[in-house]
Each structure stands twice: as structure tokens, then as C-alpha cells.
Scaffold this active site. Structure first.
Site, PDB file in Angstrom:
ATOM      1  N   THR A 235       0.831  -1.198   0.000  1.00 59.66           N
ATOM      2  CA  THR A 235       0.000   0.000   0.000  1.00 59.66           C
ATOM      3  C   THR A 235       0.867   1.251   0.000  1.00 59.66           C
ATOM      4  O   THR A 235       1.965   1.269   0.581  1.00 59.66           O
ATOM      5  CB  THR A 235      -0.917   0.037   1.237  1.00 59.66           C
ATOM      6  OG1 THR A 235      -1.573   1.301   1.320  1.00 59.66           O
ATOM      7  CG2 THR A 235      -0.134  -0.161   2.516  1.00 59.66           C
TER       8      THR A 235
ATOM      9  N   SER B  56      -2.347   3.490  10.389  1.00 60.17           N
ATOM     10  CA  SER B  56      -3.322   2.586  10.996  1.00 60.17           C
ATOM     11  C   SER B  56      -2.621   1.271  11.289  1.00 60.17           C
ATOM     12  O   SER B  56      -1.487   1.037  10.832  1.00 60.17           O
ATOM     13  CB  SER B  56      -4.515   2.338  10.062  1.00 60.17           C
ATOM     14  OG  SER B  56      -4.125   1.517   8.966  1.00 60.17           O
TER      15      SER B  56
ATOM     16  N   TYR C 174      -3.523  -1.566  10.064  1.00 59.71           N
ATOM     17  CA  TYR C 174      -3.401  -2.200   8.753  1.00 59.71           C
ATOM     18  C   TYR C 174      -2.138  -1.730   8.046  1.00 59.71           C
ATOM     19  O   TYR C 174      -1.345  -2.541   7.532  1.00 59.71           O
ATOM     20  CB  TYR C 174      -4.625  -1.875   7.898  1.00 59.71           C
ATOM     21  CG  TYR C 174      -4.381  -2.000   6.411  1.00 59.71           C
ATOM     22  CD1 TYR C 174      -4.276  -3.244   5.811  1.00 59.71           C
ATOM     23  CD2 TYR C 174      -4.224  -0.853   5.619  1.00 59.71           C
ATOM     24  CE1 TYR C 174      -4.024  -3.358   4.448  1.00 59.71           C
ATOM     25  CE2 TYR C 174      -3.987  -0.962   4.263  1.00 59.71           C
ATOM     26  CZ  TYR C 174      -3.883  -2.217   3.677  1.00 59.71           C
ATOM     27  OH  TYR C 174      -3.615  -2.318   2.343  1.00 59.71           O
ATOM     28  N   HIS C 175      -1.924  -0.420   7.974  1.00 57.99           N
ATOM     29  CA  HIS C 175      -0.737   0.106   7.315  1.00 57.99           C
ATOM     30  C   HIS C 175       0.535  -0.341   8.032  1.00 57.99           C
ATOM     31  O   HIS C 175       1.563  -0.584   7.395  1.00 57.99           O
ATOM     32  CB  HIS C 175      -0.802   1.635   7.240  1.00 57.99           C
ATOM     33  CG  HIS C 175      -1.886   2.142   6.333  1.00 57.99           C
ATOM     34  ND1 HIS C 175      -3.025   2.742   6.803  1.00 57.99           N
ATOM     35  CD2 HIS C 175      -2.004   2.122   4.980  1.00 57.99           C
ATOM     36  CE1 HIS C 175      -3.796   3.090   5.789  1.00 57.99           C
ATOM     37  NE2 HIS C 175      -3.202   2.726   4.667  1.00 57.99           N
TER      38      HIS C 175
ATOM     39  N   LYS D  97       1.638  -3.677   6.805  1.00 59.45           N
ATOM     40  CA  LYS D  97       2.292  -3.610   5.500  1.00 59.45           C
ATOM     41  C   LYS D  97       3.745  -3.141   5.658  1.00 59.45           C
ATOM     42  O   LYS D  97       4.627  -3.566   4.892  1.00 59.45           O
ATOM     43  CB  LYS D  97       1.530  -2.673   4.567  1.00 59.45           C
ATOM     44  CG  LYS D  97       0.116  -3.146   4.222  1.00 59.45           C
ATOM     45  CD  LYS D  97       0.125  -4.411   3.391  1.00 59.45           C
ATOM     46  CE  LYS D  97      -1.272  -4.730   2.870  1.00 59.45           C
ATOM     47  NZ  LYS D  97      -1.302  -5.891   1.964  1.00 59.45           N
TER      48      LYS D  97
END
Length: 476
Positions: A212, A250, A252-253, A256
Site C-alpha cells: 500500500t 493505521s 493495517y498500514h 504492511k
């Protein structure tokens, strides 16, 4: 460009930059094609932008490429399913692996895809009927079923593994402690398991991972974000080219970013061949493959947790709902259509790093736009109002974004940018299936911290009302 590398400046380096929309002048012909009229499996009157132009471009980019055995992890998802069909349609031998966790999250959230996605056995059967090609499906949890994953690699001997098998929504990852813990457990364990499994299989497998743009962060730092690596000057005047500092926004980030470190380690330690794709926000629904039969339709998420920003705007505009812009709308983001996602994956597969090469990193976006400007595009087309809501996210109110993306362009990608003529495919899908929409799921339901939750406390999910077809006709 070269920067003085100081620890105090790392967050600034990782923030976002500003720049003009990329590739805009290269896609005029495609936009013209998109505005034409053509029938398809859904009975839509206008073109679905992808039916002709994307198919024409694929042959030029990938026509002479070697056909490969490819395992697609997370192949039942929003990006994974159309990519699997795209690769199969291109002559590759595709195996889809998925534990169907995204469908289970639909049940958890009480919100299904706006489009009626079919069970996997129905999907692969329909693909066989329309294409004559087989896609094998394996129900397997990459984060938990390690022994089965290793055996699958040994049995199938893939040339490449495409890794989509991660919880992909930033809001869901911030929804609760459960969502945070699940996102880390699933995403990081899955990526580590994949690296270990490739090593234990004793096979030379190219790993292609969908990352991302959020690994760089979304602030403002005054320069172009390079593709993965950045030139720096270390103390003492030593020059180096290092992995771009991470600045996640976040959980989620953050996963990654952890993935990116894992790829670096396993490449250095075990010479794994890895390509990491830092992708922007995906919009659109169908591709030249999913449009062939209604049973192949891709999922369309419109809710506050999983709906991507442009798709949410297009859905709201088509239904006569005011567009929900968070904060000032000054956030600048990268965008890419789902069809270009599929094409980028194949380009990456066809251009693998050699053994011993460092991790290859591409910035996978077509252009950058400010959110309020995107909202205006949709509002002008659909004649709906724009509503500014308190921002549920902990992020900069305004940011610039300038992103390098020359690698895919140099390898033949001719991406399609945002254009009102290209919105027809999405809005017509929305109108066809609007009876499946639960308007109470449109407003944000996940908040980054207690302060953000307090600022959004007055939002009423039941306040969203959808215009009926009769009301839309009368307004027209």
C-alpha cells in the site's frame, strides 16, 4: 534527489508529497472508448470502460510473455478475484487459495457486498463455461495452515505466488482491539509463513505482494516519493540508498510496513525473489473478465469499513445520498482502477527480480487527487450534495502527494485516470443492485481513538435515506 539523513526527520521523509495528476494525457483515447455504448452480461446500456480498451492494451504489454503457473493467495477478494481471472485469461495456470475470511467478516459486520458475489465453486464453474479454462480452488488459511501451504507449493511448483491474503481495510483494523489483533496476527503471520514455506519447499518462487502507498504515510514533506528506496546522506557525508522510512497511519498500514521489513530480511538471508507493490486506492468493480457472466461479478463494498472512498462516493451519488467527506476533504491520495491493478500484477510477474537482487518495489498508482476534488467530480455528475463529516481517522487534515510511478509506465502500462465518463460502469452497477444496500452501514463505524470517536458521536447511522428510482426519475 538526496537528503541529509537525520533521525528526527524520518517521519517527515515518510510523509506524502504533492504533484500533478500522473499519466493524464496518455489516456484520452481510452476515455473516448469508455464513453461508447456496448452491451454486456449485466444488460447495462453504457460501456463499462474496461471492455475494449483494457483488452487491447494487455496484448501489447504481455503478448509475448511466458505462460506461468501462478498461485493467488486471497484470490476470492476484491483485488484477488479479478486478478485471478485476468491471469487465467492471459493463458497462465492459476490456483486460487483463500480461507473465505472476507465473507465471514461480511457476516460479522452485518453488511454484504452490494453485488451478489457467488460461492467459489460457482465462480470457477462459470469461468470454465465462459472461457474454457480451469481455475483450481484450495480453501487454506495462509496464517495458520503452514504444513498445508508448504505441501501446496511442493505439489503445484508455481513460478510465482501473488500475495493478497491479508485483512485489507484500515478502518476495520482500527475498529476494536479484536480488529487490531486479528489484522496483525493474520497479515504478519501470513507473510512470514509464505517466506518460510518458499524456503522449505526448496523451490525458486517469485513472491509478488500487494502492499500500500500508506507505508509512506500521508503528511507533507515537500518532495517526490520514490519507488521504495531513497537516497540519503548519513552522518559524516556517507551516501546511501535505503528503504524509504515507514510512517503508517493505521494498524493495517503498520502490518504492511512490517511485511516490507520481512521481505528485506528474507531476500538478504535466503535470496528470496520478492516484488512489493505499493498500491493506491482502488476504484471500479468489473474487468473485461468479470463482465462476461453475472456469476463472475466482483464484490463491491460500500460500507464505512471496507468501501474505498471513490466507490463509496459513486454509490452514494447514484442513490441520491449526500457524499460523505471526512474532515476538510483535503487529503490527497493515489488512485488506480481495478483493471489496472490486474494488469500491474501481471507486469510484475513477467518482470521478476533475479536471484540475489534486492526487493523490487513499484508504486502502483495511476494518479493523485484530493478527496474533496474527487467528491466534486461525482457530485457534479450525480447532482447530489457534499456533506463534510468529522474525520474518524487520526490524520493530517490537508496533505500534498507527489509520487514516482515511472517503473510500470516504462514497462508498458497505460493507466486510466479518473474521468466522469468512466464512472458509468460503477453507477449502473449500483443502480442495478441498490435494493441490496443497507443505508445504516454507509456512515463510518470505526474510529482511530477515543477523541475521534467523541468528535463523531453525533453521527446517526439511521439518518441516511436512499432515493427511490421514482424520486430519481422525478428529479431528472
Amino acid at each position: 534527489m538526496r537528503f541529509l539523513f537525520l533521525t528526527a526527520l524520518i517521519p517527515a521523509f515518510a510523509a506524502s508529497f504533492t504533484g500533478p495528476t500522473a499519466f493524464r494525457n496518455e489516456v484520452v483515447g481510452r476515455n473516448d472508448v469508455a464513453r461508447g455504448r456496448q452491451s454486456n452480461a449485466f444488460g447495462l446500456s453504457k460501456a463499462t470502460y474496461v471492455l475494449k480498451m483494457a483488452a487491447e492494451g494487455e496484448e501489447a504489454v504481455n503478448g509475448d510473455a511466458e505462460k506461468k503457473k501462478i498461485i493467488v493467495l486471497g484470490g476470492d477478494g476484491f483485488c484477488g478475484w479479478p486478478t485471478s481471472l485476468h491471469l487465467s485469461d492471459g493463458g497462465h495456470d492459476v490456483v486460487v487459495v483463500d480461507n473465505l475470511s472476507r465473507r465471514n467478516i461480511d457476516v460479522e459486520l452485518g453488511c454484504e457486498s452490494l453485488t451478489p458475489i457467488q460461492p467459489m465453486d460457482t465462480r470457477v464453474k462459470a469461468w470454465k463455461e465462459v472461457s474454457g479454462k480451469d481455475i483450481k480452488f484450495v480453501n487454506l488459511d495462509v496464517a495458520k495452515d503452514y504444513d498445508r501451504l508448504v505441501q501446496l507449493l511442493i505439489d503445484e511448483k508455481p513460478d510465482a505466488v501473488v500475495h493478497f491474503a491479508e485483512q485489507r481495510a484500515a478502518p476495520y483494523s482500527m475498529k476494536s482491539s479484536k480488529g487490531k489483533r486479528y489484522t496483525v496476527d493474520n497479515n504478519v503471520s501470513g507473510s512470514n509463513n509464505l517466506c518460510c514455506a518458499v524456503i522449505d519447499s526448496d523451490l525458486d518462487i517469485h513472491v509478488v505482494h500487494l502492499g500500500t502507498m500508506g507505508v509512506y504515510g500521508y503528511g507533507t514533506s515537500g518532495g517526490e516519493i520514490p519507488e521504495g528506496y531513497i537516497d540519503v546522506t548519513l552522518p559524516g557525508g556517507r551516501e546511501a540508498n535505503i528503504l524509504h522510512p515507514a510512517h503508517p497511519g493505521s494498524v493495517y498500514h503498520a502490518t504492511k510496513c512490517l511485511d516490507a521489513i520481512l521481505w528485506q530480511f528474507y531476500q538478504k538471508n535466503d535470496q528470496l525473489r520478492v516484488t512489493d507493490l505499493h498500491q493506491g486506492i482502488v476504484w471500479g468493480t468489473n474487468t473485461p473478465q468479470t463482465i462476461k457472466d453475472e456469476r463472475l461479478i466482483n464484490r463491491f463494498d460500500y460500507d464505512g469499513d471496507y468501501g474505498t472512498v471513490l466507490n463509496r462516493f459513486l454509490m452514494q451519488g447514484a442513490m441520491g445520498v449526500p457524499l460523505t467527506v471526512y474532515g476538510t476533504g483535503g487529503q490527497t491520495r493515489g488512485f488506480i482502477h481495478i483493471t489496472d491493478t490486474c494488469r500491474c500484477i501481471e507486469i510484475a510477474i513477467n518482470n521478476p527480480p533475479k536471484s540475489g537482487d534486492r526487493v523490487e518495489i513499484f508504486n502502483q498508482i495511476a494518479e493523485t487527487r484530493r478527496v474533496r476534488d474527487v467528491a466534486k467530480l461525482v457530485a457534479d455528475q450525480t447532482d447530489v450534495e457534499v456533506t463534510m463529516l468529522p474525520n474518524p481517522r487520526q490524520e493530517a487534515a490537508e496533505n500534498e502527494l507527489d509520487v514516482a510511478n515511472q517503473k510500470f509506465c516504462s514497462l508498458g502500462l497505460d493507466p486510466v485516470t479518473l474521468d466522469t465518463g468512466l464512472f458509468d460502469e460503477v453507477t449502473e452497477i449500483v443502480k442495478k443492485y441498490q435494493h441490496r444496500c443497507d443505508p445504516s452501514k454507509i456512515l463510518p463505524a470505526s474510529f482511530w481513538n477515543k477523541k475521534r470517536a467523541e468528535e463523531c458521536a453525533d453521527m446517526d447511522p439511521d439518518s441516511i435515506k436512499i432515493s427511490t428510482p421514482e424520486e430519481e426519475t422525478a428529479k431528472a
